[in-house]
Enzyme design. Structure first.
Site, short mmCIF file in Angstrom:
data_model
loop_
_atom_site.label_atom_id
_atom_site.label_comp_id
_atom_site.label_asym_id
_atom_site.label_seq_id
_atom_site.Cartn_x
_atom_site.Cartn_y
_atom_site.Cartn_z
N THR A 16 0.97 -1.61 -0.25
CA THR A 16 0.40 0.20 0.10
C THR A 16 1.01 1.60 0.00
OG1 THR A 16 -1.91 1.02 1.21
CG2 THR A 16 0.06 0.37 2.40
N ASN A 17 0.31 2.25 0.31
CA ASN A 17 0.56 4.01 0.28
C ASN A 17 0.74 4.60 1.39
OD1 ASN A 17 -0.62 5.48 -0.61
ND2 ASN A 17 -0.46 4.00 -2.32
N ARG A 18 1.09 5.84 1.57
CA ARG A 18 1.07 6.71 2.76
C ARG A 18 0.10 7.55 2.35
NH1 ARG A 18 5.18 6.81 6.32
NH2 ARG A 18 6.99 6.19 5.46
N SER A 19 -0.99 7.24 1.73
CA SER A 19 -2.02 8.23 1.33
C SER A 19 -3.06 7.70 3.45
CB SER A 19 -2.53 7.85 0.07
OG SER A 19 -4.33 8.55 0.48
N ALA A 59 -4.50 7.66 -4.12
CA ALA A 59 -3.05 7.33 -4.24
C ALA A 59 -3.13 5.57 -4.97
CB ALA A 59 -2.12 7.24 -3.30
#
Ligand code: C5P
Length: 212
Positions: free
Chosen positions: A19-22, A86
């Site tokens: 996943t990502n930091r959004s 994102a």
């Protein structure tokens, strides 16, 4: 209004994902501001820790593929679509059916491209409404955003420099450039809450001009 928000989650095995930091804050603030202005809003969101704003229709998704399918299904009845999610650019080529075991010193993950949801809006989904994308860049902000605007047929790209500390990803603040086909406008640093109201105003002006 359609708003996509949050990160996506791309599974590796039954207990792990990429996943990502959004945080989803910008998209949720936009959905809230659209709804507060009296519009019907569908929020298609990856997993976040934020409460769904009152009065907003909510469609939770996990993966980029699920978000793509949800947008494809609903975009036809929208006047405006804002893609603030994102979305992961790559997803594991295979999802292991069982938890991946700790074996050798190294393992290699093979990743494949996810569908480009914003890039599908005009050509694949035939969306003719007002199309707004986001661009998170670490260099050549305006040029990269303008390139995205042209390639994806957007009416507006909202660009933010994610290399600057304290703004953008997982922050309560943001500072953006509004990149239109014919000009660019810089907005001052603001909370995502205040910025959402300015963005909604800019999006409505764009939508009104497009309809003329
Ligand atoms: O190309 P890039 O990922 O920087 O583009 C960002 C914009 O495209 C955002 O509006 C994002 O929501 C959207 N996007 C998308 N589907 C993807 C990747 C990005 O809709 N697979």
């Amino acid at each position: 209004m359609l708003v996509t928000a949050g990160p996506t989650r791309e599974p590796l095995d039954p207990v792990r994902f990429l996943t990502n930091r959004s945080s989803g804050k910008m998209g949720y603030e936009l959905a809230h501001a659209f709804s507060g202005a009296g519009h019907t809003v569908l929020l298609v969101s990856g997993p976040t820790a934020i409460d769904v704003p009152d009065g907003v229709d909510f469609l939770p998704v996990e993966t980029a593929a699920e978000m793509h399918a949800a947008v494809e299904h609903h975009i036809g009845r929208m006047d405006v679509a804002v893609f603030a999610a994102a979305v992961a650019d790559y997803t594991p080529a295979m999802v292991a059916p069982e938890k991946i075991k700790k074996t050798g010193e190294r393992i290699t993950l093979e990743l494949v491209r996810t569908p480009d949801i914003l890039g599908s809006a005009r050509e694949s989904f035939g969306f003719a409404g007002t199309l707004v994308g986001f661009a998170a860049e670490t260099e050549n902000l305006e040029a990269n955003a303008r390139d995205k605007l042209r390639r994806k047929g957007c009416d507006l790209v909202i660009a933010n420099d994610v290399s600057k500390p304290g703004i953008g990803f997982d922050s309560d603040h943001n500072q953006v450039l509004l990149v239109f086909p014919e000009h660019t406008e810089a907005l001052p640093l603001a909370t995502k809450h205040d910025l959402a109201h300015q963005l909604v105003q800019a999006i409505f002006e764009t939508h009104a001009v497009k309809r003329c």
